[in-house]
Design a protein around this motif. Structure first.
Motif, PDB file in Angstrom:
ATOM      1  N   ASP A  35      43.076  31.495  42.350  1.00  0.00           N
ATOM      2  CA  ASP A  35      42.491  31.490  43.690  1.00  0.00           C
ATOM      3  C   ASP A  35      42.943  32.731  44.461  1.00  0.00           C
ATOM      4  N   PHE A  36      42.067  33.202  45.326  1.00  0.00           N
ATOM      5  CA  PHE A  36      42.448  34.206  46.316  1.00  0.00           C
ATOM      6  C   PHE A  36      41.596  33.989  47.563  1.00  0.00           C
ATOM      7  N   ILE A  86      36.409  31.793  38.160  1.00  0.00           N
ATOM      8  CA  ILE A  86      37.730  32.341  37.855  1.00  0.00           C
ATOM      9  C   ILE A  86      38.110  31.983  36.422  1.00  0.00           C
ATOM     10  N   LYS A  87      38.709  32.942  35.714  1.00  0.00           N
ATOM     11  CA  LYS A  87      39.141  32.686  34.342  1.00  0.00           C
ATOM     12  C   LYS A  87      40.271  31.658  34.307  1.00  0.00           C
ATOM     13  N   SER A 144      39.462  30.081  51.182  1.00  0.00           N
ATOM     14  CA  SER A 144      39.347  30.613  49.827  1.00  0.00           C
ATOM     15  C   SER A 144      38.088  31.457  49.711  1.00  0.00           C
ATOM     16  N   LEU A 145      38.173  32.553  48.965  1.00  0.00           N
ATOM     17  CA  LEU A 145      37.022  33.408  48.693  1.00  0.00           C
ATOM     18  C   LEU A 145      36.442  33.165  47.299  1.00  0.00           C
ATOM     19  N   THR A 146      36.995  32.184  46.593  1.00  0.00           N
ATOM     20  CA  THR A 146      36.528  31.931  45.221  1.00  0.00           C
ATOM     21  C   THR A 146      35.655  30.685  45.119  1.00  0.00           C
ATOM     22  N   SER A 147      35.638  29.877  46.158  1.00  0.00           N
ATOM     23  CA  SER A 147      34.829  28.651  46.095  1.00  0.00           C
ATOM     24  C   SER A 147      33.387  28.954  46.491  1.00  0.00           C
TER      25      SER A 147
END
Length: 731
Positions: A61-62, A86-87, A77-80
């Protein structure tokens, strides 16, 4: 609760420091620490403040943290909900901002975030990406086994093939004269110029030899600071010369340095494998701490012929000034040293055993009275010296180029720690428990003709000294000047204001004749007084180092001029040096961090710190938290506050960075707070307005009801009274 490892460090515009900690985002504003756990409870590996957002990277996560109206931080979160995944087990080790893009680096990918478009582009790699570097607005990264790449228009381009630098892991890349300076993990520094890689500086590589570098930064002065695995930190100048090396034996909490940051005030922050350290390489203060207890408590010091001598409760020590070597003990001087003086071309040491002459690292005891407090020259007597001893006064005489004990001065047996001449045969002696005495000595300096006790109060930790042709006496009551014709002391209001009252710690005064400065010590400051340049009023200068932090032996404070504006202050476990040329005071801003309220026995509830609030009358206990971001160890920030609408008078200064006010009555209030940091008041007053409602029984409707109820009661009473009297009249 935070854990020990800190992987990355950054700072925001307000001066708050953020750490990527094993438990989450750790913040520090110099008043308090606060931990914000990562939402997925993983280790935070990276943090980078860009504009008003705190970007961070963790396990899979980032995203970024933003300040909310309650004084806390909220995470996004910028990944959702994105079109990428994400790997598995991917962690984000670095974050870099360039133009309108934020780059998040894992060991497998670089995610390029377009802030304006809220979109991503991904650079994927089948080979490990060790680190990402920003150099002159260009982004570089190393692919293990392939070389160093740069990012152009969102795509990678090979810049330096791997075979050029023999598969060395790159820790950082810097720009020097349009060339690239490559820092390797274990092989030192190399320069890349016009397609050729060569050793940058042989002296630099020699200084880094055998070290395993984990991270590095370039400081604002152009020098380089390297954090190592197991060897602490090392600093090299811009031309590759070794400046310093600091490890655990020198004071670091741990020898493995995971992260480095130079903040906006020049402080260096070290995120360690076990803790956090801060240091200021350009600080006006340097501390020499005697960790082994060899030196003891420093009572006096002197610098002669580029040698520094320290006298302590454990003896006399010396070393060549400016060298990093340890101090050498001078044999025969074990015990209490009281004074060091350079007189007539000789070093005299006042000691519990008597008087020593020190030369070439050796000390020779002059046979005579034991216990020498002080030694003074006698006007027009080049071959005589006056000694203040445990039991009065004595004379040293020089014969055949050798100093010898000549005689005790008969007629005065009181301990004479502080003394100074009025005339060559007349002097004043101060005893802190008995008072001040005026003595007349025979012309041969063999007996006291007469003496009298002067009418001034004695006091613990008092002293007497000659300053600008006047004799000053200092005690808890203030500073007094001796009037020779009248043989009395009168109080000097200007000098007394520095140390009297609550400021008093010690009456010890020290005259620095090299720079014409009078030094004294208060509860909150070290103070030096200089003659006024344009008026007769002296100039008073304060160095804001509180008594508790300077750690000197109270009543035995000592300060030595090392150079024009550099001084040494003896402490209980070493010494402190002060460089006045670097001592710059500036006011700082104070802010209210959080405001919360509660009713009796309930939990605190946070409120919006950006707008006023009206509280229920039961919620009438309120807590204010505030701070100044000042990371100077010696600043000892203090605060004072007032609550307008309740009491308009400011509180006393306090080191507490919060105020709790209970059981306030209804009304409108304005809380104000200001700070004193590094001797300067804050350049603003922080405030927060709020009000507390009236209880329901004091509202207008309730009061109208009470009035109507009262009128109704009066009517009923009148009605029944009239009825009663009518019945009585009929009867």
């Amino acid at each position: 609760m935070a854990e020990d490892q800190n992987w990355s460090i950054s700072q925001d515009r307000d001066g708050v420091i953020y750490f990527a900690n094993n438990k989450g985002l750790l913040s520090y504003n110099s008043a308090r620490w606060e931990l914000f756990p990562t939402p997925n409870q993983s280790i935070l590996r990276s943090v980078c403040v860009i504009n008003d957002k705190i970007y961070s990277g963790s396990y899979m996560d980032f995203g970024y943290w933003g300040k909310d109206n309650l004084g806390g931080l909220t995470y996004k979160s910028l990944t959702s909900d994105k079109d990428f995944k994400i790997k598995e087990d991917e962690e984000f080790w670095d974050i870099v901002g360039v133009e309108d893009y934020i780059l998040f680096q894992s060991l497998d990918r670089i995610y390029i975030y377009n802030v304006n478009a809220d979109s991503f582009k991904i650079i994927d790699s089948r080979h490990r990406i060790n680190k990402i570097f920003k150099t002159n607005e260009t982004i570089y990264f190393q692919k293990e086994g392939y070389g160093i790449y740069e990012i152009q228009n969102g795509s990678e381009r090979l810049v330096i093939p791997e075979d050029k630098f023999s598969n060395n892991e790159i820790i950082n890349i810097y720009s020097i004269d349009n060339d690239l300076l490559l820092l390797t993990k274990e092989r030192g520094l190399f320069i890349y110029s016009e397609g050729v890689i060569s050793i940058w500086n042989s002296n630099a590589n020699k200084a880094l030899e055998g070290l395993s570098i984990y991270n590095s930064i370039r400081l604002s002065d152009g020098s380089f600071l390297f954090g190592t695995i197991s060897e602490g930190i090392i600093q090299l100048s811009s031309d590759g010369k070794k400046i310093l090396k600091i490890n655990k034996s020198d004071g670091l909490s741990n020898n493995t340095v995971l992260s480095l940051l130079e903040d906006n005030k020049g402080n260096i922050w070290l995120g360690l494998n076990n803790g956090i350290n801060i240091m200021n390489l350009d600080s006006p203060y340097l501390i020499y701490k005697d960790k082994q207890g060899v030196l003891g408590t420093i009572y006096t010091s002197i610098k002669v012929d580029n040698y520094l001598y320290l006298g302590s409760n454990q003896g006399l020590f010396f070393k060549r000034y400016g060298e990093g070597s340890n101090f050498n003990f001078i044999e025969g001087t074990k015990g209490q040293v009281w004074s060091l003086n350079y007189l007539k071309g000789e070093i005299f040491c006042g000691h519990d055993k008597g008087t020593f002459i020190v030369k070439n690292g050796k000390a020779n005891l002059i046979k005579g009275d034991i216990g020498t407090w002080a030694i003074k020259e006698i006007k027009d007597k080049p071959n005589l010296l006056l000694q203040g001893n445990y039991k009065g006064l004595s004379i040293l005489e020089k014969k055949n180029e050798k100093w010898n004990y000549r005689n005790k001065i008969d007629g005065f047996n009181i301990s004479s720690r502080y003394l100074d001449f009025i005339e060559s045969n007349q002097l004043l002696i101060s005893h802190e428990y008995k008072g001040v005495y005026k003595l007349n000595i025979s012309s041969e300096y063999k007996k006291i003709m007469n003496y009298e006790k002067l009418g001034i109060d004695q006091g613990p930790k008092s002293s007497i000294i000659k300053y600008q042709n006047s004799i000053l006496y200092s005690n808890r009551g203030g500073v007094y000047i001796y009037n020779k014709p009248q043989a009395i002391f009168y109080k000097d209001s200007t000098l007394s204001s520095i140390i009297e009252g609550d400021s008093y710690v010690s009456g010890k005064l020290i005259y620095d004749d090299n720079n014409n400065r009078l030094w004294c010590f208060s509860e909150s400051d070290i103070i030096f007084v200089e003659p006024g340049k344009l008026s007769e009023e002296p100039k008073i200068n304060k160095i804001p180092i509180p008594n508790q932090l300077r750690n000197s032996k109270v009543g035995y404070e000592n300060i030595l001029s090392l150079a024009d504006n550099k001084y040494l202050v003896g402490t209980a476990d070493g010494y402190l040096t002060i460089d006045l040329d670097k001592h710059k005071q500036s006011s700082k801003s104070i802010g209210i961090d959080k405001v919360s309220y509660r009713s009796l026995h309930d939990e605190f509830v946070l409120v919006n710190i950006n707008k006023p609030i009206e509280l229920d009358y039961k919620s009438n206990s309120i807590l204010f938290r505030y701070s100044v971001t000042d990371y100077n160890k010696f600043s000892a920030t203090k605060y004072k506050y007032r609550l307008l609408g309740f009491y308009d008078k400011w509180s006393n200064w306090s080191s507490e960075s919060q105020t709790y006010i209970e059981n306030l009555p209804h009304g409108s209030y304005k809380f104000e707070v200001k700070a004193l940091s590094s001797g300067e008041q804050s350049n603003n007053i922080a405030s927060y307005e709020f009000s507390i409602e009236k209880p329901w029984y004091l509202h207008t409707v309730a009061i109208i009801f009470y009035v109507l109820l009262g009128l109704a009661l009066i009517f009923l009473i009148q009605y029944f009274n009239n009825k009663y009297y009518k019945r009585e009249n009929k009867n």
